[in-house]
Design an enzyme around this catalytic site. Sequence first.
Site, PDB file in Angstrom:
ATOM      1  N   LEU A  36      30.024  48.965  36.965  1.00  0.00           N
ATOM      2  CA  LEU A  36      30.261  47.799  37.159  1.00  0.00           C
ATOM      3  C   LEU A  36      31.434  46.813  36.529  1.00  0.00           C
ATOM      4  CD1 LEU A  36      26.483  46.651  36.614  1.00  0.00           C
ATOM      5  CD2 LEU A  36      27.737  46.981  38.628  1.00  0.00           C
ATOM      6  N   GLY A  37      32.039  47.526  35.600  1.00  0.00           N
ATOM      7  CA  GLY A  37      33.140  47.023  34.798  1.00  0.00           C
ATOM      8  C   GLY A  37      33.589  47.615  33.697  1.00  0.00           C
ATOM      9  N   SER A  38      34.632  47.309  33.052  1.00  0.00           N
ATOM     10  CA  SER A  38      35.227  47.983  31.852  1.00  0.00           C
ATOM     11  C   SER A  38      36.133  46.832  31.155  1.00  0.00           C
ATOM     12  CB  SER A  38      35.727  49.079  31.967  1.00  0.00           C
ATOM     13  OG  SER A  38      36.772  49.080  32.759  1.00  0.00           O
ATOM     14  N   GLY A  42      34.228  48.648  26.318  1.00  0.00           N
ATOM     15  CA  GLY A  42      33.519  49.803  26.935  1.00  0.00           C
ATOM     16  C   GLY A  42      33.460  49.641  28.361  1.00  0.00           C
ATOM     17  N   THR A  43      32.393  50.268  28.832  1.00  0.00           N
ATOM     18  CA  THR A  43      31.773  50.122  30.159  1.00  0.00           C
ATOM     19  C   THR A  43      30.470  49.715  30.375  1.00  0.00           C
ATOM     20  OG1 THR A  43      33.498  51.958  30.409  1.00  0.00           O
ATOM     21  CG2 THR A  43      32.199  51.692  32.221  1.00  0.00           C
ATOM     22  N   VAL A  44      30.398  49.109  31.441  1.00  0.00           N
ATOM     23  CA  VAL A  44      29.012  48.620  31.934  1.00  0.00           C
ATOM     24  C   VAL A  44      28.732  49.548  33.166  1.00  0.00           C
ATOM     25  CG1 VAL A  44      27.481  46.701  32.501  1.00  0.00           C
ATOM     26  CG2 VAL A  44      29.540  46.396  30.977  1.00  0.00           C
ATOM     27  N   ASP A 159      29.853  30.976  24.041  1.00  0.00           N
ATOM     28  CA  ASP A 159      30.682  31.359  24.874  1.00  0.00           C
ATOM     29  C   ASP A 159      30.173  31.388  26.371  1.00  0.00           C
ATOM     30  OD1 ASP A 159      33.263  32.708  25.849  1.00  0.00           O
ATOM     31  OD2 ASP A 159      32.325  34.854  25.810  1.00  0.00           O
TER      32      ASP A 159
END
Length: 318
Positions: A36-38, A42-44, A159
């Site tokens: 899904l994204g990085s 790290g990475t999702v 946030d």
Amino acid sequence: MLIVDFVSSAVTCAKVKHQNFKVVIRNDDLEELKELGSGSFGTVYHGKWRGTDVAIKRIKKSCFTGRSSEQERLTLEFWREADILSKLHHPNVVAFYGVVQDGPGGTLATVTEYMVDGSLRHVLVRKDRYLDRRKRLIIAMDAAFGMEYLHSKDIVHFDLKCDNLLVNLKDPLRPICKVGDFGLSKMKRNTLVSGGVRGTLPWMAPELLNGRQQVRSLKSQNPFMVDVFSFGIVLWEILTGEEPYANMHYGAIIGGIVNNTLRPTIPSYCDLEWRTLMEKCWAPIPAARPNFTEIADRLRVMSAAASQNKALAQKASK
């Protein structure tokens, strides 16, 4: 009062299980389906955990650097916050399922609820997804409900922005929005809690940038009001579909926020109710801002009126 940074924490590579933390997930029980994204943390991935859709956040070992004493502190902090997040249960807060200790190479991962349409920011920029005023109000109201719950648990987000609001638009009549983030997967180097500054600049309240003395005294004021300020900017994002101050240099943004001379330009099509709530949320003086219970109540009334107007319009068109 316990002040917890809901959206970020540091981690170390030490495989330490917090004595009070119950939900440790085995890596073998996870299936990764799609990235899904990085980022630097790290990475999702969209994945499955025993048949349930989840978001898996794999944390890089590069996040784990530091002296042994620092690693130990960050490890304890990670498990403490994981324990807190696992105990949060609200329909408008992304569910935190657990921590993976035995990832590839001994890395850590977090497992959270999967929201099919991703971030609200992603939805707002898509050309094939039109959100009418009623749906935008529902999304804002859901976010306010989630934040009201977090504040009731003495948790400050720090946030809040559309990137950290996750949505499900499967029901064409009733969108669902939940407060979330890549929590427990970013480095917690400079947080308000530890004496620095925390947040993303365009959404940050003036009191977060007005010098160390005010930052240190923020706990004794009302730290929850920093989230309310951010929510005012979120309301502008939901209204316009744009990012605040997109073409401005960060130095100019900092100066404008600190001097209370900078707020996003409100478009002429903004109705009075939305404008009034937005401006109250981003009031320069924290005490002048409403709390999330008041915000949720106001949005509930606005949403009900929008639904009624839509029903009347549909009836008239028949």
